[in-house]
Enzyme design. Structure first.
Site, short mmCIF file in Angstrom:
data_model
loop_
_atom_site.label_atom_id
_atom_site.label_comp_id
_atom_site.label_asym_id
_atom_site.label_seq_id
_atom_site.Cartn_x
_atom_site.Cartn_y
_atom_site.Cartn_z
N LYS A 9 -31.04 11.40 5.63
CA LYS A 9 -32.41 11.65 5.18
C LYS A 9 -32.50 13.01 4.46
O LYS A 9 -31.56 13.80 4.51
CB LYS A 9 -33.35 11.59 6.40
CG LYS A 9 -33.43 10.19 7.02
CD LYS A 9 -34.45 10.16 8.16
CE LYS A 9 -34.56 8.78 8.78
NZ LYS A 9 -35.57 8.75 9.87
N TYR A 49 -39.91 1.02 4.95
CA TYR A 49 -40.56 1.26 6.24
C TYR A 49 -41.76 0.35 6.47
O TYR A 49 -42.64 0.68 7.26
CB TYR A 49 -40.96 2.73 6.35
CG TYR A 49 -39.81 3.65 6.69
CD1 TYR A 49 -39.01 3.43 7.82
CD2 TYR A 49 -39.53 4.78 5.91
CE1 TYR A 49 -37.96 4.28 8.14
CE2 TYR A 49 -38.47 5.64 6.24
CZ TYR A 49 -37.70 5.39 7.35
OH TYR A 49 -36.67 6.22 7.69
N ASN A 112 -35.27 13.54 11.74
CA ASN A 112 -34.17 13.15 12.62
C ASN A 112 -32.89 12.77 11.87
O ASN A 112 -32.06 12.01 12.36
CB ASN A 112 -34.62 12.05 13.60
CG ASN A 112 -35.09 10.79 12.90
OD1 ASN A 112 -34.99 10.68 11.68
ND2 ASN A 112 -35.57 9.83 13.66
N HIS A 115 -30.96 7.60 9.00
CA HIS A 115 -31.49 6.25 9.22
C HIS A 115 -30.33 5.28 9.39
O HIS A 115 -29.31 5.42 8.72
CB HIS A 115 -32.34 5.79 8.03
CG HIS A 115 -32.66 4.32 8.10
ND1 HIS A 115 -33.72 3.83 8.84
CD2 HIS A 115 -32.01 3.24 7.59
CE1 HIS A 115 -33.72 2.50 8.76
NE2 HIS A 115 -32.69 2.12 8.01
N GLU A 126 -32.04 -4.21 4.14
CA GLU A 126 -31.96 -2.84 3.65
C GLU A 126 -30.82 -2.65 2.64
O GLU A 126 -30.97 -1.93 1.65
CB GLU A 126 -31.85 -1.87 4.84
CG GLU A 126 -33.14 -1.86 5.65
CD GLU A 126 -33.04 -1.16 7.01
OE1 GLU A 126 -31.93 -0.67 7.36
OE2 GLU A 126 -34.06 -1.09 7.72
P1 DAT Z 1 -35.35 4.57 13.95
O1 DAT Z 1 -35.27 5.49 12.76
O2 DAT Z 1 -34.58 5.11 15.14
O3 DAT Z 1 -35.00 3.14 13.63
P2 DAT Z 1 -38.12 3.70 14.01
O4 DAT Z 1 -37.70 2.56 13.14
O5 DAT Z 1 -38.90 3.39 15.24
O6 DAT Z 1 -36.87 4.59 14.45
O7 DAT Z 1 -38.99 4.72 13.17
C1 DAT Z 1 -38.64 5.04 11.83
C2 DAT Z 1 -38.80 6.52 11.62
O8 DAT Z 1 -40.17 6.88 11.77
C3 DAT Z 1 -38.07 7.39 12.63
O9 DAT Z 1 -36.70 7.60 12.29
C4 DAT Z 1 -38.86 8.65 12.60
C5 DAT Z 1 -40.28 8.17 12.34
N1 DAT Z 1 -41.03 8.06 13.60
C6 DAT Z 1 -40.86 7.12 14.57
N2 DAT Z 1 -41.71 7.32 15.58
C7 DAT Z 1 -42.46 8.40 15.24
C8 DAT Z 1 -43.53 9.12 15.86
N3 DAT Z 1 -44.01 8.76 17.04
N4 DAT Z 1 -44.03 10.19 15.21
C9 DAT Z 1 -43.55 10.57 14.00
N5 DAT Z 1 -42.55 9.93 13.36
C10 DAT Z 1 -42.02 8.87 13.97
MG MG Z 2 -35.95 1.69 12.52
#
Ligand code: DAT
Ligand code: MG
Length: 148
Positions: A9, A49, A112, A115, A126
């Site tokens: 990212k 997303y 974080n 991805h 994707e």
């Molecule tokens: P991942 O990236 O582990 O697949 P995800 O698909 O649930 O996680 O979410 C996509 C991204 O969105 C994640 O990497 C960071 C952001 N995100 C997830 N939960 C969040 C939250 N509660 N507050 C802010 N950003 C969040």
């Molecule tokens: Mg995800």
């Protein structure tokens, strides 16, 4: 062989973590079959997303992922989808174990570092969203007979 979509990212690119992250998957024994440094458009971010579009953090997420270049990759290997997710660690770096990418390099959930596709269906979706078939390379690496 199974393939997954992984992406450093914008925070990971800015923090010089491309090499570190590529190195981890290479040392593990997975094989890189496609990669590019690119700027994600708002359109591509919203599509990528899409599953989160009703979540309160969606706007922030799209702004962040389009805020600078990302390093998009396709990796291949046995169980690479699940294993890569384990190597990344939990979504929230505060809960990610030390030794995982997010556990070692992240602090907050918004930034974080990496991805990774979470299932065979999302990997296929994707990969096709970010890469043309002709951008993926099929080749045999000499170390594979020492891994499998
Ligand atoms: P991942 O990236 O582990 O697949 P995800 O698909 O649930 O996680 O979410 C996509 C991204 O969105 C994640 O990497 C960071 C952001 N995100 C997830 N939960 C969040 C939250 N509660 N507050 C802010 N950003 C969040
Ligand atoms: Mg995800």
């Amino acid at each position: 062989m199974e393939k997954t979509f992984l992406m450093v990212k914008p925070d990971g690119v800015q923090r010089n973590l491309i090499g570190e992250i590529v190195n981890r998957f290479e040392r593990k024994g997975f094989q890189l079959v496609g990669a590019k440094l690119m700027q994600i458009s708002n359109e591509l971010a919203s599509e990528h997303y899409g599953e989160h579009k009703e979540r309160p953090f969606f706007g922030e997420l799209v702004d962040f992922i389009t805020s600078g270049p990302v390093f998009a990759m396709v990796w291949e290997g046995e169980n690479v989808i699940k294993t890569a997710r384990e190597m990344m660690g939990k979504t929230n770096p505060a809960e990610a174990a030390p030794g995982t990418i997010r556990g070692d390099f992240g602090v907050t959930v918004g930034k974080n570092v990496i991805h990774g596709s979470d299932s065979p269906e999302s990997a296929e979706r994707e990969i096709n969203l970010f890469f043309d078939q002709k951008e993926l390379v099929s080749y045999t690496k000499q170390d594979q007979s020492w891994i499998y």
